[in-house]
Design a protein around this motif. Structure first.
Motif, PDB file in Angstrom:
ATOM      1  N   PHE A  92       0.801  -1.219   0.000  1.00 46.37           N
ATOM      2  CA  PHE A  92       0.000   0.000   0.000  1.00 46.37           C
ATOM      3  C   PHE A  92       0.836   1.273   0.000  1.00 46.37           C
ATOM      4  O   PHE A  92       0.740   2.091  -0.906  1.00 46.37           O
ATOM      5  N   ASN A  93       1.673   1.440   1.002  1.00 49.06           N
ATOM      6  CA  ASN A  93       2.380   2.708   1.148  1.00 49.06           C
ATOM      7  C   ASN A  93       3.197   3.067  -0.081  1.00 49.06           C
ATOM      8  O   ASN A  93       3.045   4.155  -0.664  1.00 49.06           O
ATOM      9  N   LEU A  94       4.080   2.172  -0.500  1.00 45.75           N
ATOM     10  CA  LEU A  94       4.997   2.503  -1.586  1.00 45.75           C
ATOM     11  C   LEU A  94       4.278   2.656  -2.915  1.00 45.75           C
ATOM     12  O   LEU A  94       4.615   3.548  -3.705  1.00 45.75           O
ATOM     13  N   ASN A  95       3.283   1.815  -3.173  1.00 46.34           N
ATOM     14  CA  ASN A  95       2.581   1.929  -4.455  1.00 46.34           C
ATOM     15  C   ASN A  95       1.710   3.175  -4.509  1.00 46.34           C
ATOM     16  O   ASN A  95       1.525   3.759  -5.576  1.00 46.34           O
ATOM     17  N   ALA A  96       1.185   3.609  -3.366  1.00 47.83           N
ATOM     18  CA  ALA A  96       0.471   4.885  -3.336  1.00 47.83           C
ATOM     19  C   ALA A  96       1.428   6.030  -3.648  1.00 47.83           C
ATOM     20  O   ALA A  96       1.085   6.975  -4.367  1.00 47.83           O
ATOM     21  N   TYR A  97       2.660   5.945  -3.125  1.00 41.56           N
ATOM     22  CA  TYR A  97       3.663   6.968  -3.426  1.00 41.56           C
ATOM     23  C   TYR A  97       3.982   7.005  -4.917  1.00 41.56           C
ATOM     24  O   TYR A  97       4.191   8.076  -5.494  1.00 41.56           O
ATOM     25  N   ILE A  98       4.013   5.837  -5.552  1.00 41.58           N
ATOM     26  CA  ILE A  98       4.341   5.779  -6.981  1.00 41.58           C
ATOM     27  C   ILE A  98       3.278   6.507  -7.803  1.00 41.58           C
ATOM     28  O   ILE A  98       3.592   7.356  -8.650  1.00 41.58           O
ATOM     29  N   SER A  99       2.014   6.191  -7.580  1.00 44.35           N
ATOM     30  CA  SER A  99       0.948   6.826  -8.372  1.00 44.35           C
ATOM     31  C   SER A  99       0.898   8.333  -8.122  1.00 44.35           C
ATOM     32  O   SER A  99       0.720   9.126  -9.048  1.00 44.35           O
ATOM     33  N   LEU A 100       1.064   8.731  -6.864  1.00 43.92           N
ATOM     34  CA  LEU A 100       1.053  10.159  -6.542  1.00 43.92           C
ATOM     35  C   LEU A 100       2.255  10.879  -7.156  1.00 43.92           C
ATOM     36  O   LEU A 100       2.127  12.010  -7.639  1.00 43.92           O
ATOM     37  N   THR A 101       3.416  10.223  -7.148  1.00 47.73           N
ATOM     38  CA  THR A 101       4.618  10.836  -7.714  1.00 47.73           C
ATOM     39  C   THR A 101       4.457  11.076  -9.206  1.00 47.73           C
ATOM     40  O   THR A 101       4.785  12.164  -9.719  1.00 47.73           O
ATOM     41  N   VAL A 102       3.956  10.077  -9.930  1.00 49.36           N
ATOM     42  CA  VAL A 102       3.762  10.241 -11.371  1.00 49.36           C
ATOM     43  C   VAL A 102       2.806  11.388 -11.647  1.00 49.36           C
ATOM     44  O   VAL A 102       3.060  12.239 -12.516  1.00 49.36           O
ATOM     45  N   PHE A 103       1.705  11.450 -10.894  1.00 43.72           N
ATOM     46  CA  PHE A 103       0.732  12.528 -11.110  1.00 43.72           C
ATOM     47  C   PHE A 103       1.323  13.899 -10.795  1.00 43.72           C
ATOM     48  O   PHE A 103       1.213  14.838 -11.588  1.00 43.72           O
ATOM     49  N   ILE A 104       1.950  14.035  -9.637  1.00 45.33           N
ATOM     50  CA  ILE A 104       2.476  15.340  -9.211  1.00 45.33           C
ATOM     51  C   ILE A 104       3.520  15.865 -10.191  1.00 45.33           C
ATOM     52  O   ILE A 104       3.486  17.037 -10.591  1.00 45.33           O
ATOM     53  N   PHE A 105       4.429  15.006 -10.610  1.00 44.02           N
ATOM     54  CA  PHE A 105       5.479  15.462 -11.514  1.00 44.02           C
ATOM     55  C   PHE A 105       4.960  15.681 -12.931  1.00 44.02           C
ATOM     56  O   PHE A 105       5.488  16.522 -13.662  1.00 44.02           O
TER      57      PHE A 105
END
Length: 286
Positions: free
Chosen positions: A262-275
């Motif tokens: 959960f934690n790391l994969n949520a970071y991945i999706s958020l990172t792609v969107f934010i950048f």
């Protein structure tokens, strides 16, 4: 309200963080910036409705299987916290909200709206007959950026399909990892999954391959849409998170699987969107 809270807990509404950021990514790429406020609102409603309905249907379809599995026996339907009838009602409402949002977006969204529903329903039964269930789940989430593109543009492009394939590979990879914890149960009950056939070590290797493919597809999206260095930086960070995710897990030690899932994969999706947003607004788009 208590039953609604129970339903939201049952469907793990917080896991919407896997799909919604990628839907927003597709939206930004389609609009080359922000579309109208109402388009953003209805995309949010569509994703939340579709994801809630899909998870609700999955919990209903798997209720008897969940009751047999010690890991899932405490889930809301097997434990009696919510009845099958109540879960069905909220699931139907969720799908209805999704279809209404598709209707509010544009005619093509409404015409194509049954396709995700069929994929969601198919996924809920795939573990009964094929180990490709992880791929089907990947497809279910991979349509998020494609659907958002259709919502904004009213068409489909090759580039957004590539991004969707990247999401599919990413989701399939982490779902294979997640399924490792049920390997003994799957074998006992005759359920199909990659870990059942490849074992934990082979499954972790395949998950790495899937995530490598996802990284390359995310990277190619940069060149297809002419994105700049901020998007590139975001993909590198996402790739680094994937590497870290796999370093946390070893065939003989899956104790950190929850954090990896959960934690790391949520970071991945958020990172792609934010950048993507930063790049579209400040570097490559408008």
């Amino acid at each position: 309200m208590e039953k609604l809270k129970t339903f939201l807990n049952m469907i793990k509404v917080e896991h919407t963080l896997f799909a919604l950021p990628f839907a927003f990514t597709g939206m930004l790429l389609a609009a080359d910036g922000l579309p109208s406020v109402m388009t953003v609102v209805w995309i949010c409603v569509a994703v939340l409705g579709a994801r809630s309905g899909a998870m609700g249907f999955n919990r209903i379809a798997d209720a008897k299987i969940d009751a047999k599995n010690p890991r899932t026996a405490g889930r809301d339907i097997p434990s009696g916290k919510i009845s099958m009838g109540e879960a069905t009602l909220y699931t139907v409402i969720s799908f209805g909200v999704y279809l209404f949002a598709a209707w509010m977006l544009n005619p093509l969204c409404l015409i194509l709206s049954p396709i995700p529903l069929l994929i969601f329903i198919l996924y809920s039964y795939t573990k009964r007959f094929t180990a490709l269930c992880h791929i089907v789940l990947g497809v279910a989430l991979g349509i998020a950026p494609i659907g958002a593109w259709v919502a904004v543009r009213g068409d489909v492009s090759f580039g957004i399909v590539l991004l969707g394939l990247g999401v599919m590979a990413w989701v399939a990879g982490f779902d294979i990892i997640y399924a490792c914890q049920d390997i003994d149960f799957d074998r006992k009950e005759g359920l199909h999954s990659i870990p059942r056939y490849l074992g934990i070590e082979g499954s972790l290797i395949l998950a790495r391959i899937m995530h490598m493919a996802a990284f390359l597809l995310f990277l190619y999206t940069k060149y297809y849409f002419g994105l700049g260095w901020l998007y590139f930086a975001g993909i590198l960070i996402s790739g680094a998170i994937m590497v870290y995710e796999h370093r946390l897990l070893k065939p003989e030690d899956l104790s950190k699987l929850g954090m990896a899932f959960f934690n790391l994969n949520a970071y991945i999706s958020l990172t792609v969107f934010i950048f993507t947003a930063l790049d579209v607004f400040f570097i490559s788009g408008g």
